[in-house]
Design an enzyme around this catalytic site. Sequence first.
Site, short mmCIF file in Angstrom:
data_model
loop_
_atom_site.label_atom_id
_atom_site.label_comp_id
_atom_site.label_asym_id
_atom_site.label_seq_id
_atom_site.Cartn_x
_atom_site.Cartn_y
_atom_site.Cartn_z
N THR A 1 0.82 -1.23 0.00
CA THR A 1 0.00 0.00 0.00
C THR A 1 0.85 1.26 0.00
O THR A 1 0.48 2.26 -0.64
CB THR A 1 -0.91 -0.01 1.26
OG1 THR A 1 -1.72 -1.18 1.20
CG2 THR A 1 -1.80 1.21 1.32
N ASP B 1 1.74 -6.76 -4.40
CA ASP B 1 0.93 -6.76 -3.19
C ASP B 1 1.51 -7.91 -2.37
O ASP B 1 1.77 -8.99 -2.92
CB ASP B 1 -0.53 -7.04 -3.56
CG ASP B 1 -1.45 -6.97 -2.35
OD1 ASP B 1 -2.36 -6.13 -2.35
OD2 ASP B 1 -1.27 -7.78 -1.41
N SER B 2 1.71 -7.71 -1.09
CA SER B 2 2.46 -8.73 -0.34
C SER B 2 1.69 -10.04 -0.18
O SER B 2 2.26 -11.03 0.27
CB SER B 2 2.91 -8.20 1.01
OG SER B 2 1.87 -8.21 1.93
N SER B 3 0.44 -10.06 -0.58
CA SER B 3 -0.28 -11.35 -0.57
C SER B 3 0.29 -12.27 -1.64
O SER B 3 0.05 -13.48 -1.62
CB SER B 3 -1.77 -11.13 -0.78
OG SER B 3 -2.26 -10.37 0.29
N ASP C 1 0.41 -7.08 4.84
CA ASP C 1 -0.29 -8.37 4.97
C ASP C 1 0.66 -9.52 5.33
O ASP C 1 0.34 -10.34 6.18
CB ASP C 1 -1.04 -8.73 3.68
CG ASP C 1 -2.26 -7.85 3.47
OD1 ASP C 1 -2.62 -7.09 4.41
OD2 ASP C 1 -2.86 -7.90 2.38
N GLN D 1 -2.41 -22.03 19.25
CA GLN D 1 -3.31 -21.07 18.59
C GLN D 1 -3.42 -19.79 19.41
O GLN D 1 -3.90 -18.77 18.92
CB GLN D 1 -4.70 -21.69 18.42
CG GLN D 1 -4.72 -22.84 17.44
CD GLN D 1 -6.09 -23.51 17.34
OE1 GLN D 1 -7.11 -22.94 17.72
NE2 GLN D 1 -6.11 -24.70 16.81
#
Length: 344
Positions: free
Chosen positions: A17, A61-63, A94, A280
């Site tokens: 971004t 985009d880091s995805s 991300d 988790q």
Amino acid sequence: MKKQKKSSVLLIYTGGTIGMMQDVVTSELKPFDFKTLTQQVPELKKFDIELSSIAFAKPIDSSNMHPLVWIELAKIIKDNYSKYDGFVILHGSDTMSFTASALSFMLENLNKPVILTGSQLPIGIIRTDGKENLITAIEIAGSQVKGKPVVNEVCIYFEYKLYRGNRTFKYNSSHFDAFKSPNYPALAEAGVNIQYNKSALLKPTTKALKVHTHMDNDIAVLKLFPGISKKITSAIINTPGIKAIILETFGAGNTTTQEWFANELKKAIAKGIVILNITQCLEGKVIQGMYETSSHLKKMGVIGGADMTFESAITKLMFLLGQKLNNTQLKKQLLIDLRGELTE
Ligand code: ASP
């Protein structure tokens, strides 16, 4: 008095971004030409730091981040290591924690700062968080005391806080304060001054930088939930070709004690698959043997991942599998604190 040499920082722009602009027609956020960054942030010209930059030909985009890109980044740092005092990697938020964790393992004996930063709002937008993040990240990367860098590790700087990269995860997609490091304190806080938490920083080493460029992603992840079926468990555990499994367990590392579940894990271990147990819970750690629901794991040879984040666990496994270690060595390394990623 001898004038101190200006420190030099290499800015590596991968995308995200921070370097995006809104398409006037579609309103989608798309990467802009990095060469215009100094137009967007004229403050950069005023820095008492020599700044150079490298931009990915195709910002991502880091995805879309991938171990192959981490290898590319590690090589850029290796090739430029002696030329610069510090490095700033501009990266989408991300998967920033994954990249920071991966690089921490790939860059052994790092003796210079590698600071990842990005933003939640594009740098061209008036309320952007990108300017402060970028400017302070550069300042940290260029910080020296008596000619020696203050920071000697891979970090994330975001919203006034500097964190050890391999202790972080992205926890908020809408707040500027997007990262957390629940099991390790911030390394610095930027207010009027940048206050370093000196005792929390990794100590410098006299050893030479060793850059590792093999990452093996033959890893499966089994996240438990009450009611997980044998069918799903077995499909994940028996994925052809996997060398390791990350077991995401409850609380302090607990699982169901149903016999079929233990049998599936035992079969995998017998085949030479390494199983790493992480919790988790976002805070706290795995202590196998604390409850009956984790004692069986310890007995069968599941490795306890202590307080490692998921991001750290997966990249540490990729890194260790890439070293082609035998199983005994690999398990030993998993338990050891290699880059400040776990509390032994
Ligand atoms: N999707 C973006 C990315 O990770 C979000 C960001 O830059 O923060 O590349």
